[in-house]
Design an enzyme around this catalytic site. Structure first.
Site, PDB file in Angstrom:
ATOM      1  N   LEU A 136      13.170  -8.247   6.430  1.00  0.00           N
ATOM      2  CA  LEU A 136      12.938  -7.454   7.645  1.00  0.00           C
ATOM      3  C   LEU A 136      13.705  -6.127   7.564  1.00  0.00           C
ATOM      4  O   LEU A 136      14.013  -5.513   8.580  1.00  0.00           O
ATOM      5  CB  LEU A 136      13.337  -8.246   8.895  1.00  0.00           C
ATOM      6  N   THR A 152       0.825  -1.210   0.000  1.00  0.00           N
ATOM      7  CA  THR A 152       0.000   0.000   0.000  1.00  0.00           C
ATOM      8  C   THR A 152       0.856   1.255   0.000  1.00  0.00           C
ATOM      9  O   THR A 152       0.394   2.318  -0.390  1.00  0.00           O
ATOM     10  CB  THR A 152      -0.913   0.032   1.245  1.00  0.00           C
ATOM     11  N   ASP A 160       9.695   1.095   4.846  1.00  0.00           N
ATOM     12  CA  ASP A 160      10.791   0.485   5.604  1.00  0.00           C
ATOM     13  C   ASP A 160      11.664   1.553   6.264  1.00  0.00           C
ATOM     14  O   ASP A 160      11.937   1.509   7.462  1.00  0.00           O
ATOM     15  CB  ASP A 160      11.657  -0.386   4.676  1.00  0.00           C
TER      16      ASP A 160
HETATM   17  C1  GLA Z   1       9.009  -3.915   0.565  1.00  0.00           C
HETATM   18  C2  GLA Z   1       9.234  -2.452   0.223  1.00  0.00           C
HETATM   19  C3  GLA Z   1       8.225  -1.566   0.966  1.00  0.00           C
HETATM   20  C4  GLA Z   1       6.799  -2.064   0.767  1.00  0.00           C
HETATM   21  C5  GLA Z   1       6.701  -3.567   1.016  1.00  0.00           C
HETATM   22  C6  GLA Z   1       5.344  -4.128   0.675  1.00  0.00           C
HETATM   23  O1  GLA Z   1       9.310  -4.147   1.911  1.00  0.00           O
HETATM   24  O2  GLA Z   1      10.549  -2.055   0.558  1.00  0.00           O
HETATM   25  O3  GLA Z   1       8.378  -0.233   0.552  1.00  0.00           O
HETATM   26  O4  GLA Z   1       6.336  -1.738  -0.512  1.00  0.00           O
HETATM   27  O5  GLA Z   1       7.678  -4.282   0.292  1.00  0.00           O
HETATM   28  O6  GLA Z   1       4.375  -3.628   1.535  1.00  0.00           O
END
Ligand code: GLA
Length: 390
Positions: free
Chosen positions: A128, A38, A175
């Site tokens: 992670l 999202t 992240d």
């Molecule tokens: C990865 C990306 C994030 C996000 C997720 C999915 O972790 O780095 O920015 O898009 O996938 O929610």
């Protein structure tokens, strides 16, 4: 938590000199509780910082060079602060290099060289956010020690930009934002379009957050991730005849989507878009449930999130599905879902503290039977975002 005495010894073995002027910083990894795929659609996410991540030891040098070393990899180098150029052979070092370049291009002068030693506590490729954690800890440490302001929202943004442009990975903001702004025992409800956020106490009482690592190599993740981003763009374009000027899928409600879904004629693209708008609504409902201490509802929304990522967004795969299926069979589990980009990586489950041992044993066994792979489990507490420890 890393043993700082041992790490200091490693630092001095590599770079020589004394402990004087040696500083220690830490940035966590993150787990996303709900709100997947999202962020790049301008919607809500609900991640939390972990207590483990990347520890960075750093000390000034007398020249204009930067020493890069890690306890996780053999590769080590001393590079001039300028020019900084991407080099595939530099492997993990391209993350800190990208940050140095991004700081310079924003006018944050780095007045002297530094020696850096990284100690990564996040299993590699587990989803992670080990890369975001390296980026954010580097930016925070270099800004702090160079006497510049350390605005954590800006640090998240510049780290994301560095990952997007220097490292060529088109990730969203989740992240880096979680790693920079996390707070102990809180999850972050972040609106990715405006970056408005709320720290929500994560009072899970007798329930623990248990991360399950599929240990499946996430081979296709970058290409599939970019493919999904493209599908979301296609959905926005198709919806523009009903919503002129619409730029992000996350800005329309489920009701608006339902009223105009037929404008998206490609069935696959329509499924992807449905996941996004429904997932954003799930974040809002799950945060509300958490605020009312309704963990059952929170857990069942986690389950719905996974099912949608499996059936509509199609980013789970046999390993994540096997781990989630096995988790849901254990009594005392309120919910279980994949977390992060998908195609491997980790799951997150809400497990009653009395069931944790049984969970690890039974889920591990069933997962191995189903896939031939061994899973790892981490029982987590929520930690702080980036900080200086010494
Ligand atoms: C990865 C990306 C994030 C996000 C997720 C999915 O972790 O780095 O920015 O898009 O996938 O929610």
């Amino acid at each position: 938590m890393a043993d700082h005495k041992e790490l200091t010894k490693r630092f001095l073995d590599i770079y020589g000199g004394s402990e004087q002027g040696l500083h220690i910083f830490h940035a966590p990894g993150r787990v996303n509780l709900i709100g997947e795929h999202t962020d790049y659609n301008g919607g809500y996410v609900f991640p939390a910082a972990l207590t483990f991540g990347t520890t960075l030891l750093i000390r000034e040098r007398e020249d204009q060079q930067i020493g890069l070393a890690s306890t996780n990899f053999e590769l080590r180098k001393v590079l001039p602060l300028e020019p900084i150029v991407y080099d595939e052979a530099d492997d993990w070092m391209n993350y800190p290099k990208g940050i140095v370049r991004e700081l310079q291009s924003r006018g944050y002068a780095i007045p002297c060289g530094f020696d850096l030693l990284y100690h990564g506590e996040i299993p590699n490729g587990s989803g992670l956010s080990s890369s975001a954690s390296i980026e954010v800890v580097t930016a925070y440490a270099l800004l702090t020690l160079s006497g510049h302001p350390t605005d954590k929202v800006e640090i998240a943004l510049l780290s994301q930009k560095s990952e997007n442009e220097f490292n060529g990975v088109k990730s969203g903001i989740m992240d880096q934002f979680a790693v920079a702004n996390g707070k102990k025992d809180h999850a972050i409800m972040l609106m990715c379009d405006t970056l408005e956020y709320q720290l929500v106490p994560f009072n899970s009482g007798a329930y623990k957050i248990v991360i399950g690592n599929t240990n499946k190599r996430r081979g296709l993740v970058d290409s599939k991730y970019n493919e999904r981003r493209g599908e979301c763009d296609a959905a926005v374009e198709a919806l523009q005849s009903a919503f002129p000027g619409l730029k992000l899928l996350g800005l329309i409600s489920v009701e608006q989507f339902n009223a105009h879904a037929e404008l998206i004629t490609d069935a696959t693209v329509q499924k992807r878009a449905r996941h996004v708008v429904e997932e954003i609504a799930r974040v809002v409902r799950s945060v509300d449930a958490l605020k009312h201490n309704d963990l059952e509802t929170f857990g069942s929304l986690m389950n719905d999130s996974h099912d949608s990522l499996r059936d509509l967004y199609e980013v789970t795969g046999p390993e994540l599905d096997a781990l989630v299926d096995a988790a849901r069979q254990v009594p005392g589990v309120l919910g279980s879902r994949m977390t992060g980009a998908g195609f491997g990586g980790c799951t997150v489950s809400l497990v009653h503290e009395d069931s944790v041992d049984r969970f690890i044993q039974e889920v591990g066994q069933k997962y191995e039977q189903a896939t031939g792979l061994k899973a790892d489990f981490y029982v987590c507490t929520i930690g702080n975002g980036v900080e200086q420890l010494q």
